[in-house]
Design an enzyme around this catalytic site. Structure first.
Site, mmCIF file in Angstrom:
data_model
loop_
_atom_site.group_PDB
_atom_site.id
_atom_site.type_symbol
_atom_site.label_atom_id
_atom_site.label_comp_id
_atom_site.label_asym_id
_atom_site.label_seq_id
_atom_site.Cartn_x
_atom_site.Cartn_y
_atom_site.Cartn_z
ATOM 1 N N SER A 191 0.842 -1.196 0.000
ATOM 2 C CA SER A 191 0.000 0.000 0.000
ATOM 3 C C SER A 191 0.877 1.245 0.000
ATOM 4 O O SER A 191 1.626 1.503 0.943
ATOM 5 C CB SER A 191 -0.916 0.018 1.227
ATOM 6 O OG SER A 191 -1.563 1.272 1.268
ATOM 7 N N ASP A 238 -4.617 3.952 -2.032
ATOM 8 C CA ASP A 238 -5.727 4.370 -1.164
ATOM 9 C C ASP A 238 -6.122 5.816 -1.435
ATOM 10 O O ASP A 238 -5.342 6.731 -1.197
ATOM 11 C CB ASP A 238 -5.288 4.253 0.300
ATOM 12 C CG ASP A 238 -5.139 2.808 0.729
ATOM 13 O OD1 ASP A 238 -6.106 2.043 0.559
ATOM 14 O OD2 ASP A 238 -4.056 2.450 1.241
ATOM 15 N N MET A 265 -8.660 8.725 -0.302
ATOM 16 C CA MET A 265 -9.562 9.113 0.800
ATOM 17 C C MET A 265 -10.022 10.552 0.612
ATOM 18 O O MET A 265 -9.211 11.405 0.247
ATOM 19 C CB MET A 265 -8.808 9.032 2.124
ATOM 20 C CG MET A 265 -8.186 7.687 2.392
ATOM 21 S SD MET A 265 -7.255 7.752 3.926
ATOM 22 C CE MET A 265 -6.516 6.110 3.915
ATOM 23 N N HIS A 288 -8.281 1.624 -4.228
ATOM 24 C CA HIS A 288 -9.266 1.459 -3.149
ATOM 25 C C HIS A 288 -9.846 2.837 -2.850
ATOM 26 O O HIS A 288 -9.180 3.685 -2.250
ATOM 27 C CB HIS A 288 -8.525 0.874 -1.933
ATOM 28 C CG HIS A 288 -9.342 0.746 -0.698
ATOM 29 N ND1 HIS A 288 -8.784 0.508 0.541
ATOM 30 C CD2 HIS A 288 -10.694 0.820 -0.491
ATOM 31 C CE1 HIS A 288 -9.732 0.432 1.455
ATOM 32 N NE2 HIS A 288 -10.902 0.626 0.860
ATOM 33 N N MET A 347 -11.977 5.268 -0.868
ATOM 34 C CA MET A 347 -12.677 5.527 0.393
ATOM 35 C C MET A 347 -13.307 6.898 0.258
ATOM 36 O O MET A 347 -12.878 7.874 0.883
ATOM 37 C CB MET A 347 -11.680 5.443 1.562
ATOM 38 C CG MET A 347 -11.309 4.005 1.899
ATOM 39 S SD MET A 347 -9.761 3.885 2.806
ATOM 40 C CE MET A 347 -8.627 3.841 1.421
ATOM 41 N N MET A 400 -11.959 -5.192 5.087
ATOM 42 C CA MET A 400 -11.152 -4.266 5.898
ATOM 43 C C MET A 400 -10.886 -4.908 7.255
ATOM 44 O O MET A 400 -11.814 -5.237 7.990
ATOM 45 C CB MET A 400 -11.883 -2.940 6.096
ATOM 46 C CG MET A 400 -12.058 -2.094 4.837
ATOM 47 S SD MET A 400 -10.539 -1.780 3.900
ATOM 48 C CE MET A 400 -9.507 -0.980 5.120
ATOM 49 N N GLY A 412 -9.051 4.516 6.783
ATOM 50 C CA GLY A 412 -8.701 5.918 7.000
ATOM 51 C C GLY A 412 -7.236 6.135 7.318
ATOM 52 O O GLY A 412 -6.689 7.191 7.014
ATOM 53 N N ASP A 429 -7.159 -6.028 3.919
ATOM 54 C CA ASP A 429 -6.520 -4.713 3.957
ATOM 55 C C ASP A 429 -6.508 -4.146 5.373
ATOM 56 O O ASP A 429 -7.561 -3.826 5.920
ATOM 57 C CB ASP A 429 -7.267 -3.783 2.992
ATOM 58 C CG ASP A 429 -6.574 -2.444 2.814
ATOM 59 O OD1 ASP A 429 -5.426 -2.297 3.276
ATOM 60 O OD2 ASP A 429 -7.195 -1.556 2.192
ATOM 61 N N GLY A 430 -5.304 -4.006 5.924
ATOM 62 C CA GLY A 430 -5.126 -3.343 7.210
ATOM 63 C C GLY A 430 -4.431 -4.217 8.236
ATOM 64 O O GLY A 430 -4.901 -5.308 8.558
HETATM 65 C C1 DX5 Z 1 -6.514 1.906 5.349
HETATM 66 C C2 DX5 Z 1 -6.024 1.589 3.961
HETATM 67 C C3 DX5 Z 1 -4.982 0.528 3.925
HETATM 68 C C4 DX5 Z 1 -3.686 0.936 4.584
HETATM 69 C C5 DX5 Z 1 -3.019 -0.315 5.081
HETATM 70 O O1 DX5 Z 1 -7.590 2.757 5.254
HETATM 71 O O2 DX5 Z 1 -7.100 1.131 3.165
HETATM 72 O O3 DX5 Z 1 -4.725 0.135 2.585
HETATM 73 O O4 DX5 Z 1 -2.831 1.637 3.727
HETATM 74 O O5 DX5 Z 1 -1.937 0.058 5.841
HETATM 75 P P1 DX5 Z 1 -1.295 -0.887 6.946
HETATM 76 O O6 DX5 Z 1 -0.801 -2.097 6.237
HETATM 77 O O7 DX5 Z 1 -0.210 -0.021 7.510
HETATM 78 O O8 DX5 Z 1 -2.375 -1.196 7.939
HETATM 79 ZN ZN ZN Z 2 -6.633 0.178 1.187
#
Ligand code: DX5
Ligand code: ZN
Length: 220
Positions: free
Chosen positions: A9, A36, A38, A67, A69, A138, A143, A176-177
Site C-alpha cells: 500500500s 488508497d 480518501m 481502493h 474511500m 477491511m 482511514g 486490507d489493514g
Molecule cells: C486503510 C487503507 C490501507 C492501509 C493499510 O484505510 O485502506 O490500505 O494503507 O496500511 P497498513 O498495512 O499499515 O495497515
Molecule cells: Zn486500502
C-alpha cells in the site's frame, strides 16, 4: 491452486521519494500496487488524489489496485479508468446502487471490487457476489495506515469463502489493514487471495526482503 498475491500500500511510502519507492515495488516480488484514495468525508482522513495517481501510473509496472474511500464513487469511475486503474474498489457503505456501480466499473474495462468495513456483515453481498471480481475485507477501520489488525477478520474471510463457493463465484478475497508476517499465513488458510501491506513493507529496513518473505509465507 493459484498464487497468493502481495499488494504493498503506497499510503505508507515516502511521498518525498515516491519514484524510488515505486521502483522498489517494481523490482520486488510484489504483485500489485494498492492505492488508497480518501476524501475526508467517507473516512476521517485525506490521502492524495488524481495528480499523484497519474504520477504513480507513469512509473508503476504492475497491476494498479485502487481502493476508493470516498462518498458517491460513481462520479469518478471514468476518471480512475483514464488514470490507469486496473481494479477499482468501492465501499459497500458508500454505494446506494451497488449493482449499477459494479456494472459501470466493468463498462470502463476495469475489474470491480467491493470493500466492507469491519462492522459490515458478509451476507450483504449475497445478491451481488457473482458480479464482484474482488471483495476487500477491511481488517482495520479505513482511514489510516499503521493500525492493528482486527481478529474477527478470520471468521469474515471464512464466511466470504463459503459464500463464494456456494454461489459458484470466482471472486477473489483481499485483506486490507494491519497485515504482517504474524497473520499472513492464517489469513491465507482462512481463504484470502491477496494481502495488502502498507506499514509492514515500507517501515521495514529491508522492504524488498520483507515483500519476498511475506509472499513466501502466503504461498507456503
Ligand atoms: C486503510 C487503507 C490501507 C492501509 C493499510 O484505510 O485502506 O490500505 O494503507 O496500511 P497498513 O498495512 O499499515 O495497515
Ligand atoms: Zn486500502
Amino acid at each position: 491452486m493459484s498464487s497468493k498475491l502481495i499488494a504493498p500500500s503506497i499510503l505508507a511510502a515516502d511521498f518525498a521519494n515516491l519514484q524510488r519507492d515505486i521502483e522498489m515495488v517494481n523490482k520486488s516480488e510484489a504483485d500489485w500496487f494498492h492505492i488508497d484514495i480518501m476524501d475526508g468525508v467517507f473516512v476521517p482522513n485525506i490521502s492524495f488524489g488524481m495528480p499523484v495517481l497519474q504520477a504513480i501510473s507513469k512509473h508503476a509496472n504492475k497491476t494498479i489496485d485502487v481502493h476508493l474511500m470516498i462518498v458517491d464513487p460513481d462520479r469518478y469511475i471514468k476518471t480512475f479508468a483514464n488514470l490507469g486503474s486496473n481494479i477499482l474498489t468501492v465501499h459497500y457503505e458508500a454505494c446506494t446502487h451497488l449493482h449499477r456501480t459494479l456494472q459501470a466499473i466493468k463498462a470502463e474495462g476495469m475489474q470491480a471490487g467491493v470493500a466492507l468495513n469491519p462492522h459490515t456483515n458478509i451476507n450483504v453481498l449475497e445478491d451481488t457476489i457473482n458480479d464482484i471480481d474482488l471483495v476487500c475485507i477491511m481488517s482495520v477501520n479505513p482511514g489510516f495506515g499503521g493500525q492493528s489488525f482486527i481478529e474477527n477478520t478470520y471468521s469474515k474471510v471464512k464466511q466470504l469463502k463459503e459464500l463464494i463457493t456456494r454461489k459458484g463465484a470466482s471472486t477473489k478475497i483481499e485483506i486490507d489493514g494491519g497485515v504482517t508476517n504474524k497473520n499472513a499465513k492464517q489469513l491465507v488458510e482462512a481463504g484470502a487471495d491477496i494481502l495488502v501491506a502498507g506499514s509492514f513493507v515500507f517501515k521495514s529496513n529491508k522492504p524488498l526482503e520483507t515483500i519476498t518473505d511475506l509472499r513466501t509465507l502466503a504461498n507456503s
